[in-house]
Scaffold this motif. Sequence first.
Motif, PDB file in Angstrom:
ATOM      1  N   ARG A  52    -109.362 -42.496  42.413  1.00  0.00           N
ATOM      2  CA  ARG A  52    -108.517 -42.854  41.283  1.00  0.00           C
ATOM      3  C   ARG A  52    -107.594 -41.709  40.879  1.00  0.00           C
ATOM      4  O   ARG A  52    -106.436 -41.935  40.522  1.00  0.00           O
ATOM      5  N   HIS A  53    -108.111 -40.469  40.949  1.00  0.00           N
ATOM      6  CA  HIS A  53    -107.285 -39.334  40.534  1.00  0.00           C
ATOM      7  C   HIS A  53    -106.063 -39.193  41.435  1.00  0.00           C
ATOM      8  O   HIS A  53    -104.981 -38.781  40.999  1.00  0.00           O
ATOM      9  N   ALA A  54    -106.215 -39.547  42.719  1.00  0.00           N
ATOM     10  CA  ALA A  54    -105.081 -39.473  43.640  1.00  0.00           C
ATOM     11  C   ALA A  54    -104.053 -40.545  43.300  1.00  0.00           C
ATOM     12  O   ALA A  54    -102.837 -40.298  43.357  1.00  0.00           O
ATOM     13  N   GLN A  55    -104.538 -41.731  42.941  1.00  0.00           N
ATOM     14  CA  GLN A  55    -103.610 -42.789  42.546  1.00  0.00           C
ATOM     15  C   GLN A  55    -102.885 -42.434  41.244  1.00  0.00           C
ATOM     16  O   GLN A  55    -101.684 -42.688  41.100  1.00  0.00           O
ATOM     17  N   GLU A  56    -103.621 -41.855  40.312  1.00  0.00           N
ATOM     18  CA  GLU A  56    -103.000 -41.430  39.054  1.00  0.00           C
ATOM     19  C   GLU A  56    -101.934 -40.371  39.307  1.00  0.00           C
ATOM     20  O   GLU A  56    -100.841 -40.412  38.715  1.00  0.00           O
ATOM     21  N   ALA A  57    -102.238 -39.431  40.200  1.00  0.00           N
ATOM     22  CA  ALA A  57    -101.274 -38.378  40.519  1.00  0.00           C
ATOM     23  C   ALA A  57    -100.021 -38.958  41.153  1.00  0.00           C
ATOM     24  O   ALA A  57     -98.889 -38.528  40.849  1.00  0.00           O
ATOM     25  N   ALA A  58    -100.195 -39.936  42.032  1.00  0.00           N
ATOM     26  CA  ALA A  58     -99.044 -40.568  42.682  1.00  0.00           C
ATOM     27  C   ALA A  58     -98.178 -41.302  41.663  1.00  0.00           C
ATOM     28  O   ALA A  58     -96.947 -41.189  41.677  1.00  0.00           O
ATOM     29  N   GLU A  59     -98.826 -42.042  40.764  1.00  0.00           N
ATOM     30  CA  GLU A  59     -98.067 -42.762  39.744  1.00  0.00           C
ATOM     31  C   GLU A  59     -97.340 -41.780  38.822  1.00  0.00           C
ATOM     32  O   GLU A  59     -96.158 -41.973  38.493  1.00  0.00           O
ATOM     33  N   ASN A  60     -98.030 -40.722  38.416  1.00  0.00           N
ATOM     34  CA  ASN A  60     -97.401 -39.733  37.538  1.00  0.00           C
ATOM     35  C   ASN A  60     -96.209 -39.067  38.206  1.00  0.00           C
ATOM     36  O   ASN A  60     -95.196 -38.787  37.561  1.00  0.00           O
ATOM     37  N   LEU A  61     -96.334 -38.806  39.505  1.00  0.00           N
ATOM     38  CA  LEU A  61     -95.224 -38.193  40.234  1.00  0.00           C
ATOM     39  C   LEU A  61     -93.991 -39.083  40.201  1.00  0.00           C
ATOM     40  O   LEU A  61     -92.877 -38.613  39.957  1.00  0.00           O
ATOM     41  N   GLY A  62     -94.204 -40.377  40.447  1.00  0.00           N
ATOM     42  CA  GLY A  62     -93.073 -41.300  40.418  1.00  0.00           C
ATOM     43  C   GLY A  62     -92.414 -41.358  39.051  1.00  0.00           C
ATOM     44  O   GLY A  62     -91.181 -41.360  38.935  1.00  0.00           O
ATOM     45  N   VAL A  63     -93.230 -41.404  38.001  1.00  0.00           N
ATOM     46  CA  VAL A  63     -92.700 -41.452  36.635  1.00  0.00           C
ATOM     47  C   VAL A  63     -91.960 -40.161  36.294  1.00  0.00           C
ATOM     48  O   VAL A  63     -90.875 -40.178  35.695  1.00  0.00           O
ATOM     49  N   GLU A  64     -92.544 -39.026  36.676  1.00  0.00           N
ATOM     50  CA  GLU A  64     -91.918 -37.735  36.372  1.00  0.00           C
ATOM     51  C   GLU A  64     -90.566 -37.589  37.071  1.00  0.00           C
ATOM     52  O   GLU A  64     -89.605 -37.081  36.485  1.00  0.00           O
ATOM     53  N   LEU A  65     -90.481 -38.020  38.322  1.00  0.00           N
ATOM     54  CA  LEU A  65     -89.216 -37.924  39.043  1.00  0.00           C
ATOM     55  C   LEU A  65     -88.168 -38.844  38.411  1.00  0.00           C
ATOM     56  O   LEU A  65     -87.010 -38.454  38.237  1.00  0.00           O
ATOM     57  N   ALA A  66     -88.593 -40.047  38.039  1.00  0.00           N
ATOM     58  CA  ALA A  66     -87.661 -40.964  37.370  1.00  0.00           C
ATOM     59  C   ALA A  66     -87.187 -40.393  36.039  1.00  0.00           C
ATOM     60  O   ALA A  66     -86.006 -40.473  35.690  1.00  0.00           O
ATOM     61  N   SER A  67     -88.111 -39.785  35.284  1.00  0.00           N
ATOM     62  CA  SER A  67     -87.751 -39.181  33.989  1.00  0.00           C
ATOM     63  C   SER A  67     -86.758 -38.045  34.181  1.00  0.00           C
ATOM     64  O   SER A  67     -85.816 -37.883  33.390  1.00  0.00           O
ATOM     65  N   LEU A  68     -86.956 -37.259  35.243  1.00  0.00           N
ATOM     66  CA  LEU A  68     -86.023 -36.169  35.532  1.00  0.00           C
ATOM     67  C   LEU A  68     -84.625 -36.713  35.798  1.00  0.00           C
ATOM     68  O   LEU A  68     -83.630 -36.192  35.273  1.00  0.00           O
ATOM     69  N   LEU A  69     -84.544 -37.773  36.603  1.00  0.00           N
ATOM     70  CA  LEU A  69     -83.236 -38.352  36.905  1.00  0.00           C
ATOM     71  C   LEU A  69     -82.591 -38.963  35.659  1.00  0.00           C
ATOM     72  O   LEU A  69     -81.381 -38.849  35.460  1.00  0.00           O
ATOM     73  N   LEU A  70     -83.411 -39.608  34.833  1.00  0.00           N
ATOM     74  CA  LEU A  70     -82.877 -40.189  33.599  1.00  0.00           C
ATOM     75  C   LEU A  70     -82.325 -39.098  32.687  1.00  0.00           C
ATOM     76  O   LEU A  70     -81.296 -39.280  32.016  1.00  0.00           O
ATOM     77  N   SER A  71     -82.989 -37.952  32.664  1.00  0.00           N
ATOM     78  CA  SER A  71     -82.522 -36.845  31.822  1.00  0.00           C
ATOM     79  C   SER A  71     -81.203 -36.260  32.325  1.00  0.00           C
ATOM     80  O   SER A  71     -80.489 -35.598  31.586  1.00  0.00           O
ATOM     81  N   LYS A  72     -80.907 -36.519  33.598  1.00  0.00           N
ATOM     82  CA  LYS A  72     -79.666 -36.009  34.197  1.00  0.00           C
ATOM     83  C   LYS A  72     -78.567 -37.063  34.252  1.00  0.00           C
ATOM     84  O   LYS A  72     -77.553 -36.881  34.940  1.00  0.00           O
ATOM     85  N   GLY A  73     -78.775 -38.204  33.564  1.00  0.00           N
ATOM     86  CA  GLY A  73     -77.714 -39.198  33.477  1.00  0.00           C
ATOM     87  C   GLY A  73     -77.882 -40.429  34.332  1.00  0.00           C
ATOM     88  O   GLY A  73     -76.962 -41.235  34.465  1.00  0.00           O
ATOM     89  N   ALA A  74     -79.082 -40.632  34.909  1.00  0.00           N
ATOM     90  CA  ALA A  74     -79.286 -41.778  35.790  1.00  0.00           C
ATOM     91  C   ALA A  74     -79.132 -43.112  35.056  1.00  0.00           C
ATOM     92  O   ALA A  74     -78.678 -44.096  35.646  1.00  0.00           O
ATOM     93  N   LYS A  75     -79.493 -43.142  33.772  1.00  0.00           N
ATOM     94  CA  LYS A  75     -79.405 -44.399  33.016  1.00  0.00           C
ATOM     95  C   LYS A  75     -77.972 -44.892  32.971  1.00  0.00           C
ATOM     96  O   LYS A  75     -77.702 -46.087  33.170  1.00  0.00           O
ATOM     97  N   ARG A  76     -77.045 -43.994  32.755  1.00  0.00           N
ATOM     98  CA  ARG A  76     -75.632 -44.398  32.698  1.00  0.00           C
ATOM     99  C   ARG A  76     -75.169 -44.911  34.058  1.00  0.00           C
ATOM    100  O   ARG A  76     -74.465 -45.915  34.151  1.00  0.00           O
ATOM    101  N   ILE A  77     -75.592 -44.236  35.119  1.00  0.00           N
ATOM    102  CA  ILE A  77     -75.210 -44.660  36.471  1.00  0.00           C
ATOM    103  C   ILE A  77     -75.764 -46.045  36.778  1.00  0.00           C
ATOM    104  O   ILE A  77     -75.057 -46.909  37.329  1.00  0.00           O
TER     105      ILE A  77
END
Length: 330
Positions: free
Chosen positions: A294-319
């Motif tokens: 489960r910890h590996a699955q949680e880490a994978a999900e968190n990684l995806g969310v963190e990368l998406a959050s990083l892109l959103l912080s750089k203007g991905a939402k507008r794009i």
Amino acid sequence: MEKTLRKTQDENGLKTRVIRVGTRKSQLARIQTDSVVEMLRKRYLNLHFEIVAMSTTGDKILDTALSKIGEKSLFTKELENALERNEVDLVVHSLKDLPTSLPPGFTIGAICKRENPHDAVVFHPKNDGETLNSLPEKSVIGTSSLRRAAQLKRRFSHLEFRDIRGNLNTRLKKLDEKEDFSAIILAAAGLRRMGWENRIGQILNPEDCLYAVGQGALAVEVRARDEEILDMVSALHDGETVLCCIAERAFMRHLEGGCSVPVAVSTMLKDSQNEEGPNDNTQYVGITANNIPRHAQEAAENLGVELASLLLSKGAKRILNVARQLNDAR
């Protein structure tokens, strides 16, 4: 939930349990489903598997680009309806066709080992030996994917891109028998599963074109409360594929991506620990994988969310908003 397992008679007159497997009618879908069923047959010799094929909305609407139809479950809705009505016990999908949020009561009970996830270029016979870069100015490339077109227009600005719909057989026929397209872009996985690897003229690396979330992986969708079927199909889980696809699906869900916006990925698993975790049917972006820590699955999900959050912080939402507006205006 009512069990759907039926009985039939084997050649010795003994009762055998029947598992009904839902699939799309296309040749590729049948090949993919047959491969999953064969893996299950080898593991469960006492079961009899029946394949139930049906057409989906995406199979029926062939004159409109996928991104314009405005339906999230183009290739899954009818199959899920059959699953809900207990007409089938499990459904085999291309994972990339499954939305990141499944209808209530369903889960992905297995993700099989991933085939090559990259996109491939199939050239018109007259362009055999070419690459996208070497094709003449204004050569027309066919693709039904906004994701592919968005990336390739930027990378190969001398080319033109037009929609092409239909199953693999139909698109290859349009390519070969007419002069409308110099090449078409397809998933390498589908071509290989169809036995048409010799038609691949070029594999697109991530620098040219990132692939779709879940591309190349097969998913088995089941009723979340059907413990018997869920336990049965879980034997097909491939750990590395599951973790990569959890990260990808979490990334897309956090971005709110889909067919109408060009979201793409390239994923590689570098480290995975094998300690066992609790077996509690926890879902990660619609996936239940009790045999993966489960910890590996949680880490994978968190990684995806963190990368998406990083892109959103750089203007991905507008794009993404602009991409949706442009798509709606087409």
